[in-house]
Design a protein around this motif. Structure first.
Motif, mmCIF file in Angstrom:
data_model
loop_
_atom_site.group_PDB
_atom_site.id
_atom_site.type_symbol
_atom_site.label_atom_id
_atom_site.label_comp_id
_atom_site.label_asym_id
_atom_site.label_seq_id
_atom_site.Cartn_x
_atom_site.Cartn_y
_atom_site.Cartn_z
ATOM 1 N N ALA A 14 0.827 -1.215 0.000
ATOM 2 C CA ALA A 14 0.000 0.000 0.000
ATOM 3 C C ALA A 14 0.851 1.250 0.000
ATOM 4 O O ALA A 14 1.944 1.278 0.536
ATOM 5 C CB ALA A 14 -0.896 -0.003 1.235
ATOM 6 N N PHE A 15 0.303 2.301 -0.592
ATOM 7 C CA PHE A 15 0.953 3.609 -0.559
ATOM 8 C C PHE A 15 -0.122 4.642 -0.255
ATOM 9 O O PHE A 15 -1.136 4.699 -0.920
ATOM 10 C CB PHE A 15 1.597 3.915 -1.918
ATOM 11 C CG PHE A 15 2.231 5.274 -1.979
ATOM 12 C CD1 PHE A 15 1.493 6.379 -2.386
ATOM 13 C CD2 PHE A 15 3.547 5.448 -1.626
ATOM 14 C CE1 PHE A 15 2.069 7.630 -2.437
ATOM 15 C CE2 PHE A 15 4.121 6.711 -1.683
ATOM 16 C CZ PHE A 15 3.385 7.792 -2.091
ATOM 17 N N ILE A 24 5.339 6.185 3.324
ATOM 18 C CA ILE A 24 5.606 5.297 2.209
ATOM 19 C C ILE A 24 5.395 3.869 2.676
ATOM 20 O O ILE A 24 6.080 3.394 3.565
ATOM 21 C CB ILE A 24 7.033 5.492 1.686
ATOM 22 C CG1 ILE A 24 7.189 6.916 1.172
ATOM 23 C CG2 ILE A 24 7.350 4.497 0.591
ATOM 24 C CD1 ILE A 24 8.588 7.278 0.783
ATOM 25 N N ARG A 25 4.444 3.181 2.066
ATOM 26 C CA ARG A 25 4.142 1.821 2.440
ATOM 27 C C ARG A 25 4.070 0.943 1.189
ATOM 28 O O ARG A 25 3.313 -0.016 1.143
ATOM 29 C CB ARG A 25 2.781 1.749 3.166
ATOM 30 C CG ARG A 25 2.768 2.417 4.542
ATOM 31 C CD ARG A 25 3.611 1.634 5.534
ATOM 32 N NE ARG A 25 3.430 2.102 6.866
ATOM 33 C CZ ARG A 25 4.144 3.060 7.405
ATOM 34 N NH1 ARG A 25 5.065 3.666 6.710
ATOM 35 N NH2 ARG A 25 3.930 3.439 8.656
ATOM 36 N N PHE A 26 4.838 1.330 0.142
ATOM 37 C CA PHE A 26 4.792 0.577 -1.095
ATOM 38 C C PHE A 26 5.980 -0.354 -1.179
ATOM 39 O O PHE A 26 7.065 -0.013 -0.766
ATOM 40 C CB PHE A 26 4.805 1.504 -2.314
ATOM 41 C CG PHE A 26 4.913 0.768 -3.624
ATOM 42 C CD1 PHE A 26 6.139 0.631 -4.238
ATOM 43 C CD2 PHE A 26 3.802 0.197 -4.187
ATOM 44 C CE1 PHE A 26 6.252 -0.068 -5.429
ATOM 45 C CE2 PHE A 26 3.918 -0.490 -5.369
ATOM 46 C CZ PHE A 26 5.134 -0.623 -6.004
ATOM 47 N N ALA A 27 5.787 -1.550 -1.715
ATOM 48 C CA ALA A 27 6.901 -2.463 -1.903
ATOM 49 C C ALA A 27 6.612 -3.408 -3.047
ATOM 50 O O ALA A 27 5.470 -3.784 -3.276
ATOM 51 C CB ALA A 27 7.160 -3.269 -0.628
ATOM 52 N N PRO A 38 9.509 1.710 4.961
ATOM 53 C CA PRO A 38 8.374 2.554 5.339
ATOM 54 C C PRO A 38 8.800 3.742 6.194
ATOM 55 O O PRO A 38 8.969 3.633 7.401
ATOM 56 C CB PRO A 38 7.465 1.603 6.126
ATOM 57 C CG PRO A 38 8.383 0.563 6.669
ATOM 58 C CD PRO A 38 9.482 0.402 5.657
ATOM 59 N N VAL A 39 8.997 4.873 5.544
ATOM 60 C CA VAL A 39 9.424 6.083 6.242
ATOM 61 C C VAL A 39 8.251 7.028 6.422
ATOM 62 O O VAL A 39 7.246 6.943 5.723
ATOM 63 C CB VAL A 39 10.569 6.796 5.485
ATOM 64 C CG1 VAL A 39 11.783 5.896 5.369
ATOM 65 C CG2 VAL A 39 10.112 7.267 4.117
ATOM 66 N N ILE A 95 14.010 6.893 -0.641
ATOM 67 C CA ILE A 95 14.463 8.210 -1.094
ATOM 68 C C ILE A 95 13.998 8.451 -2.520
ATOM 69 O O ILE A 95 13.471 9.533 -2.849
ATOM 70 C CB ILE A 95 16.002 8.305 -1.008
ATOM 71 C CG1 ILE A 95 16.467 8.211 0.454
ATOM 72 C CG2 ILE A 95 16.505 9.613 -1.644
ATOM 73 C CD1 ILE A 95 17.961 8.026 0.611
ATOM 74 N N ARG A 96 14.156 7.454 -3.367
ATOM 75 C CA ARG A 96 13.770 7.608 -4.770
ATOM 76 C C ARG A 96 12.261 7.732 -4.956
ATOM 77 O O ARG A 96 11.796 8.250 -5.974
ATOM 78 C CB ARG A 96 14.333 6.440 -5.589
ATOM 79 C CG ARG A 96 15.848 6.492 -5.718
ATOM 80 C CD ARG A 96 16.285 7.707 -6.540
ATOM 81 N NE ARG A 96 17.704 8.056 -6.300
ATOM 82 C CZ ARG A 96 18.103 9.149 -5.703
ATOM 83 N NH1 ARG A 96 17.219 10.024 -5.255
ATOM 84 N NH2 ARG A 96 19.387 9.404 -5.540
ATOM 85 N N ALA A 97 11.494 7.285 -3.986
ATOM 86 C CA ALA A 97 10.044 7.487 -4.039
ATOM 87 C C ALA A 97 9.672 8.927 -3.733
ATOM 88 O O ALA A 97 8.548 9.356 -4.012
ATOM 89 C CB ALA A 97 9.347 6.549 -3.054
ATOM 90 N N VAL A 98 10.633 9.680 -3.161
ATOM 91 C CA VAL A 98 10.392 11.073 -2.770
ATOM 92 C C VAL A 98 11.068 12.057 -3.718
ATOM 93 O O VAL A 98 10.494 13.090 -4.074
ATOM 94 C CB VAL A 98 10.889 11.310 -1.328
ATOM 95 C CG1 VAL A 98 10.825 12.785 -0.954
ATOM 96 C CG2 VAL A 98 10.087 10.479 -0.347
#
Length: 319
Positions: A14-15, A24-27, A38-39, A95-98
């Motif tokens: 989930a995200f 961030i809850r995506f994987a 998950p940050v 980090i790359r998700a942000v």
């Protein structure tokens, strides 16, 4: 602890975002190595992950300390890489998700494996590893032992990619790092938790990354000097921070209230050990009873208190 592990994250994939704080809850479902750590965005451009209050093992992949990163206009700084290369890679994915800005600095707050075993994930030539002036010597002295001693508890597969990566930029006193319109104030401390403790203060948000100079819920562990730690608590409290990321414990934590329980534990431990020494109690007996009144207030008390008491006795008997 009421927080999903990355294994439960892998199941949910989930995200979401809420309350103005990014979670961030995506994987990816392929493996834990491709997961996103998950940050939580605890302040504008400041992200942190809360480690589990456990001993490092294969099941938790060494994810027991708090790690984080700060995003500036030009670059990113990471504070600690975690307890495995798998965690380090998951932190990079977070980090790359942000942002796609380069990771300019990886700052190690001290030498312990849960904070530095992920360093090899940050092998990009553009990333400068930063540490206390004493950190290279400490890693040279302890590194091989760490790699060997954690192989049983962590497992060969998880340990395969872990290597000791020393800092190339050393902090001798106080120094600022520029992320592009955003400055981090780094401070090298005298011997306390270890002899290579480093803190990071984000001036823009008022966020204080304390490393293991501050423990909340998790019993403080001593690998340096009890007296040195106690003597510097006042200087730690003097930081005018809006919030803190302790080395272990809730993210974020109130500051300087986060130090209150730690200070009380040290006072009790020092008092009990000094009394035992004055009464002629042998070390082997004194360490079993010291600070037992604190037992119900801490996680991992049984795992670490006797070790702390032994170190305290060896230090305080020569006052």
């Amino acid at each position: 602890m009421n927080r999903p592990t990355r294994r439960s994250v892998l199941k949910t994939g989930a995200f979401f975002a809420c309350c103005g704080m990014s979670h961030i809850r995506f994987a990816q479902s392929q493996s834990a190595h491709s997961a996103v750590l998950p940050v939580t965005e605890i302040a504008g451009g400041v992200f942190a992950f809360a480690g589990l209050p456990e001993m490092m093992n294969a099941e938790n992949e060494g994810e027991i300390c708090n790690v984080g990163f700060v995003v500036g206009t030009d670059a990113v700084a990471v504070i600690d890489s975690g307890g495995s290369v798998a965690e380090g890679r998951a932190l990079i994915a977070a980090i790359r998700a942000v942002t796609d800005r380069p990771v300019r600095y990886l700052i190690n707050t001290h030498m312990h494996p849960d904070h530095i075993f992920g360093n090899a994930a940050f092998s990009d030539a553009e990333t400068v590893v930063v540490g206390h002036r004493n950190l290279p010597r400490a890693l040279a002295s302890r590194g091989d032992y760490y790699l060997q001693s954690y192989r049983d508890s962590m497992g060969g597969a998880l340990m395969a990619d872990i290597r000791i990566v020393p800092p190339t930029k050393l902090i001798t006193d106080e120094e600022q790092l520029d992320l592009g319109g955003r400055h981090l104030a780094l401070k090298a401390w005298k011997t306390a938790h270890t002899d290579n403790d480093l803190t990071v203060f984000d001036q823009q948000s008022g966020t204080f990354f304390t490393g293991d100079l501050c423990f909340v819920d998790h019993l403080p562990t001593m690998d340096g000097s009890l007296r040195g730690w106690i003597d510097q608590l006042g200087d730690l409290k003097a930081f005018k921070a809006n919030l803190a990321v302790p080395g272990h414990g809730p993210v974020p934590s109130k500051w300087p209230e986060a130090l209150d329980r730690e200070e009380r534990y040290f006072e009790v431990l020092a008092r009990d050990i000094r009394k035992a020494i004055a009464d002629g109690v042998p070390m082997a007996e004194a360490v079993k009873t010291a600070a037992q009144s604190e037992r119900g207030s801490w996680r991992l008390f049984d795992e670490y208190n006797e070790r702390n008491a032994t170190a305290a006795f060896a230090e305080l008997e020569w006052e």
